[in-house]
Structure formats: structure tokens, C-alpha cells
Design a protein around this motif. Structure first.
Motif, PDB file in Angstrom:
ATOM      1  N   ASP B 121     -11.137  22.553 -70.612  1.00  0.00           N
ATOM      2  CA  ASP B 121      -9.766  23.033 -70.802  1.00  0.00           C
ATOM      3  C   ASP B 121      -9.704  24.266 -71.702  1.00  0.00           C
ATOM      4  O   ASP B 121      -8.645  24.882 -71.846  1.00  0.00           O
ATOM      5  N   GLY B 122     -10.824  24.575 -72.332  1.00  0.00           N
ATOM      6  CA  GLY B 122     -10.855  25.745 -73.195  1.00  0.00           C
ATOM      7  C   GLY B 122     -12.264  25.979 -73.690  1.00  0.00           C
ATOM      8  O   GLY B 122     -13.122  25.102 -73.574  1.00  0.00           O
ATOM      9  N   VAL B 145      -8.351  30.202 -68.717  1.00  0.00           N
ATOM     10  CA  VAL B 145      -8.853  29.193 -69.664  1.00  0.00           C
ATOM     11  C   VAL B 145      -8.792  29.792 -71.072  1.00  0.00           C
ATOM     12  O   VAL B 145      -9.327  30.877 -71.298  1.00  0.00           O
TER      13      VAL B 145
END
Lengths: 346, 346
Positions: B121-122, B145
Motif C-alpha cells: 500500500d506504500g 502508491v
DNA sequence: TTTCTTTGTTCAAACGTTTGAACAAATATA
DNA sequence: TATATTTGTTCAAACGTTTGAACAAAGAAA
């Protein structure tokens, strides 16, 4: 900039074929024509296609992820093991998820839950100091997920284990100190509920006995082997009416703490008290005096752990079973125990 | 021992309800009765149910995994940053995947590919020394992202960045050395293509100028800042006809190498040559003489990086934009630069 | 009683792949 | 020419969840 994710369906649409043909082309399926494969490759690149691991892992029932649990990453031993695990597994298409237990039992439990939840294909772990109960590890086993332990591992679990011969390590240390004419050798030890530390204590005692030296309770101190604990235990040893002339510490950080205390008390090392650590952390060779220690072959351990995992995962009808790989320890003699000055003469 | 995986379908069958009811019960959906929730919880425990993260992540389009890329984990600075990132993110239900670039550009590229493929997610990253091209980082950005850089980060990317004020760090060091009556201050520097090292060099030069001290090319040596490189550059400095009376090294490991060489040449530190490092690695306080250095607030950096990520991911219409958080450096004065003996007087 | 709201559940589609079976077309064998 | 085999593709189901819509039953409001 449509931020929509590109899927095999998009590629299929561009080429006027079905998603399954695209999937097979990308996976180099033999029944797909060379022409189609090339075309798919091309469009995939153009569209900047990124396969969705989640989807393929779900469908295949295999994540190609391996979980690694270490007590801490901030130690050369563990970070070197991890690096070697990564190297071996990357070559085989696996990636690793590193988690730290910070020596905490609770954290270790939650790490295991996370890893199982993430559907890792296997777990390579070294136990936290705090750990005595093994239910969380049994959970891994009961799920049929390969578990490989290294360094710190209770073998009651009946799984693969890779480590060095701790018993023999202690013997090497004591034989060396005896050769240096030491007569009263203390041991700042790890907690004996952990197998490796128990073995080091056993090796220490047996070697003393073999050399007809006294085994005294007050000379054996169990600790968590942090730098701070090394300091405290050394202070205790110095307060003894009958001081030791050598100290064998079961960890390098604690050995460093002990050395600091010795320096503060203006005690000459190794002349008055000789010192030996354990693990061959880089700083042991950097400080003055440099600290004698045991090399645990972290690279080998990492490689073997990864290779053992690969063997297990590749064998479709493998069942977990106790299997130990024990490496030979290596004593690295440095200034802190070189009472006879043999190093300088070289 | 049926090794079959337990799914929500199994729980549903036991209770005679549908899988979707089970799913909602497990996720504490408000429309599910308390009775059902309790029953589901119970059966889940009995069957030893383990949710399949792959499936839920796929469906939700969110993996709750955050990728972390560090040049190496075997450094106190990075491992402390990572530990703090982990701590903050764990509390919010995220887990982290740590990858090491080993200072290699190629490895960094493949790490990024892996992380994107794993649908993180990052990504929170600190760049490899080798890295000069940024296409792989742009790829992260183009996928939408969130990318958070720390310590080593090119800001041409226009993303979040957390670091300390390198320019000011150098000024602190030089002011301190000047106060210690040093007149010829050398700088063993990092490669100036990396922003942080460029800033340290700039700070060094400006501070010298401000204090009317000479800026000489031969006193500024760029390196990769390993221990070995520190040794080499120090040897070079000692061969100069006009030796420096202080050396400011942009990394602690290189500073240690420099110190070793000074010791080997029997040069008194700090009396003949004062020494200052960078990063506050633990060993700097452990050796003799202890090394003065700059504390980079690794805990703060880790926490802020994680919190920044959380802010980004929680804001549905966030767009990447240049955003710097710059922390104040702290000079830690130790023996290696305490020419005036101020520490002892305390 | 009728209508409206609330409560608790089921239904069905979706997330993006993979994969064995099915199938048509092309090629080889008899 | 008829049949068998090979080649290249499509079909459809599956992996294990989640989620909005639909719906029936129960309770509240009129």
C-alpha cells in the motif's frame, strides 16, 4: 493519467484474445504460439502492466513469500544470516518478509500470526530470549507450513534446525584460556532455559572439569546478555573476594560491557583478567583491546536455512521431522585473551 | 490431521448460515446479531480458522503491507528507523516488508518491482549510494502508491521526505572544531551526487568561510564512507605536506577507519588531530577515544515516516507533492574532539 | 390494520489470476 | 479420403474473501 490498474484483461482486449490466453502467454505455456507470446509481451510493456501477486498467489495457493523472524536486526550475526537467506531465496523466485521479535514473546506470537495470515510458504526463525512456551511455533507446524529454526531453537519441536556446536565452542574457549595459564574462569552466560546457552554452560563446566579447574556457582552468572547486563555482572564478579582471572561471556555485547567495566577499574586485559566473547560481531575487532570471540558462520547458517526450506517446499510429501545441521565453531583469538602475547610475535 | 485449510465456508456450514454472514460477523458488521457474532467467533476458534490475507487483500484492493527499502539493515541508524516504522504501523494494522538494496542500484530496482508486485500500500525508502537514475522511483509514483523517502532521498521526485538538516549539521561540527582552536579542518565526505552529502559539504565550506578558514581542495575527499575507505582517505591526509589538525568525517564507520589509522601512526586524538563522525552509531561511544558525532534522531525519522504514510493513505484524494520534514541535528561531543578537555572538567 | 422502519440475513458479483477441459482448425498418418 | 494427432485458443470454474443490493421477518408508528 488514468490511475486504473492494468490487468491481463486489458492486454487481452487490445489484442482481441482472451485473458486466459494472455495469462498462458505470460507464463510461457507451451501451447501458446510464439507470435502471441511476443505480442502479449509487447503490449504488457506498452501498458506498463504489473502482475497482481495477490491474485496469482490466491489462485495458486502459493505466495512465494517466506517469513523470517529474528530477535533483532541490529546485530551483525542476524543481519548477515538474513542477507544470505535473501540471496539464496531470491534466486529461486522467493521474497522474504523480515519481522523482529525484539526478544519479546508476545511480539513473536503476533509476528507468527501475521506471517501465517500473509500466507507465507515457509518460516525461518530464531527464537526470542523470552520464549519458553512453544504453542505458537506448533501452530506453524500444524498448518503444514515448513519451519526452519536457526541459532536459537528448541528442538522439542521436531523441525529442521541449523546452528553451531555450542558445547564445543565453550570447550574451545576454555582450552584456549587454560593454555593461557588462566586458573579461575568465570562465565557470564545466557539464560539456561534457551538450549544454546544451556549447551554453552555445559561445555564450560565439562571443560573446566576436564582441566581439573574448580566449578563455582558464584562464577556462573545468567543474564540477557545485553551490554548493560554485561556491565552489571562484571561489577559483581569484581566484588568477589576471590576474583576470576578470566571471563568467558556468551555474547559480544555483554563482553563489551564487561570490558568497559574492567577498563574503568583500571584492570589490565588480558594480563589481570582475560576476556572472551561470542559471535564475532564486527566491533570486537575494532576496539582496544580487540576481543577474542567465536565465529558462528552466519553466512553458512543463512544459506543452509534457505536451502533447507527449498528442499522441504520442493518435496511434495515431506513431513516435518527433527533434523539438525550443526556447524563447527571457530575460535578467533584477539588481544583480550592473548596473555602470552602470541599474537604480537607473529 | 486433515491439513485442509479452514475457510469461512467451513464455519458457515457448521452454523448453517452463509459465508457472507460469517464474513460480516468476523468484521463486526453492525447488521449482524450479537448472537451470531459470538457463535462465529467460537467456531472460528474451534476450527483454528486463519483468515486468508491474500483473498481479502485482493477483494479489498488493499494489502495492508508497507514496503521498506534500506541500503543495509546492519547499521544502527537504519535498524532503528525500521523498528520505529514497524511500531507505528503495526498499531494501525499494517505490516512491513523490509528489503535491503545493499547499496546497489540494480538490487534497488528489483526490490521496487517485488514490492509493487506484492501490492504494497506504500513504500518507505532510503536510497542506495549507487543510485543516480530515478526511473524506478517514478514508477512507484506513477502507480499512485505513496512513496516516503528518508535520509537519503533525491527531492527531484517531488514526494514526502524526512531527514535532518545536513547543512546545519556541518555548521555545528565546524563551529565546535573552531571553538577547539582547530585551524585546518579536513572533510572525508560522501559522494556529492547524493543530496545529503552535497549539503554536508556545502555546510562545511560555508562554515569555514564564515570563520575565515581556508577551503582547500586537497582537504575534501569524497568516498563511499565504508570503514576501509575511511582508512584510505586518512592515510592520504597524513601524507599531505601540511597536515590538517581536525577531520570531519561524514559517516561513523569511515570515522572509525580514520581513527584506526591515526592510532597506528601514534597520532594523539584529539590533541594532534581532532575527529568528528556522523550518525551516532553505538560503537562511537564504546571505543577509546570515544568519537564525537551527529545524532540524526533515527527514532523520530522512523515515526514521522510511518505517520506521513498513514496520513497519505487515509486521505482519499491525496496527490504526491514535494514535502520536506527537516529535523534539527544534535552534536554529541565526545573525547575525539575534546581538545580543551571540557568533558573531563564536568 | 396498514405502512414504515429496523434488524438480520442471503444473494450474487467482484477482485485478478490460473488451469484443466473442451473445441476448432491445421497438420500428419493411414 | 477418412481418421488421428497436434496446435492454438476459448470456456468456465476456482482460489477465499468482501460488499452492496435484495429480501423476509419483526417491531414501531400511524
Amino acid at each position: 493519467m488514468g490511475n486504473k490498474k492494468v490487468t491481463i484483461k486489458d492486454i487481452a482486449n487490445v489484442l482481441g484474445i482472451t485473458p486466459s490466453a494472455v495469462s498462458k502467454a505470460l507464463n510461457n505455456h507451451p501451447r501458446i504460439s510464439e507470435k502471441t507470446k511476443v505480442a502479449v509481451e509487447q503490449i504488457a510493456k506498452n501498458l506498463n502492466y504489473q502482475p497482481n501477486h495477490l491474485a496469482s498467489a490466491l489462485r495458486k495457493g502459493k505466495s512465494n513469500l517466506v517469513g523470517v523472524i529474528v530477535p533483532l536486526t541490529n546485530s551483525n550475526f542476524f543481519s548477515s544470516v538474513v542477507q544470505n537467506i535473501e540471496e539464496v531465496l531470491n534466486k529461486k523466485g522467493y521474497n522474504i518478509i523480515i519481522t523482529q521479535s525484539n526478544e519479546s514473546y508476545k511480539k513473536e506470537c503476533s509476528n507468527i500470526d501475521t506471517l501465517l495470515y500473509t500466507q507465507v510458504d515457509g518460516i525461518i526463525a530464531s527464537m526470542a530470549n523470552e520464549t519458553t512456551k512453544l504453542t505458537h511455533y506448533k501452530k506453524i507446524k500444524s498448518k503444514g507450513v515448513p519451519l526452519i529454526l536457526f541459532d536459537r531453537g528448541e528442538n522439542d519441536l521436531g523441525v529442521d534446525y541449523i546452528g553451531i556446536d555450542d558445547y564445543k565452542s565453550s570447550q574451545l574457549v576454555i582450552e584456549h584460556l587454560v593454555a593461557q595459564k588462566c586458573k579461575r574462569i568465570a562465565h557470564i552466560a545466557g539464560y539456561s532455559h534457551t538450549r544454546i546457552y544451556k549447551n554453552r554452560i555445559r561445555g564450560y563446566k565439562d571443560a573446566l572439569e576436564k582441566n581439573a579447574l574448580p566449578i563455582e556457582k558464584e562464577l556462573i552468572l545468567e543474564t540477557s546478555l545485553t551490554l548493560e547486563e554485561g556491565r552489571k555482572k562484571m561489577e559483581l564478579l569484581l566484588q568477589l573476594p576471590n576474583r576470576p582471572d578470566a571471563v568467558y561471556v556468551a555474547g559480544d555485547y555483554a563482553a563489551l560491557g564487561a570490558l568497559q567495566v574492567l577498563k574503568e577499574h583500571n584492570i589490565k586485559v588480558p594480563e589481570e583478567i582475560a576476556l572472551v566473547g561470542f559471535s564475532d560481531e564486527p566491533f570486537t575487532s575494532l576496539i582496544t583491546p580487540s576481543i577474542s570471540t567465536i565465529n558462528q558462520h552466519s553466512e553458512q547458517i543463512g544459506k543452509l536455512a534457505a536451502e533447507t526450506f527449498l528442499e522441504r517446499i520442493e518435496d511434495p510429501n515431506w513431513k516435518p521431522v527433527l533434523n539438525k545441521i550443526i556447524l563447527e565453531p571457530e575460535l578467533v583469538v584477539r588481544e583480550s585473551s592473548d596473555k602470552l602475547g602470541l599474537l604480537k610475535k607473529q
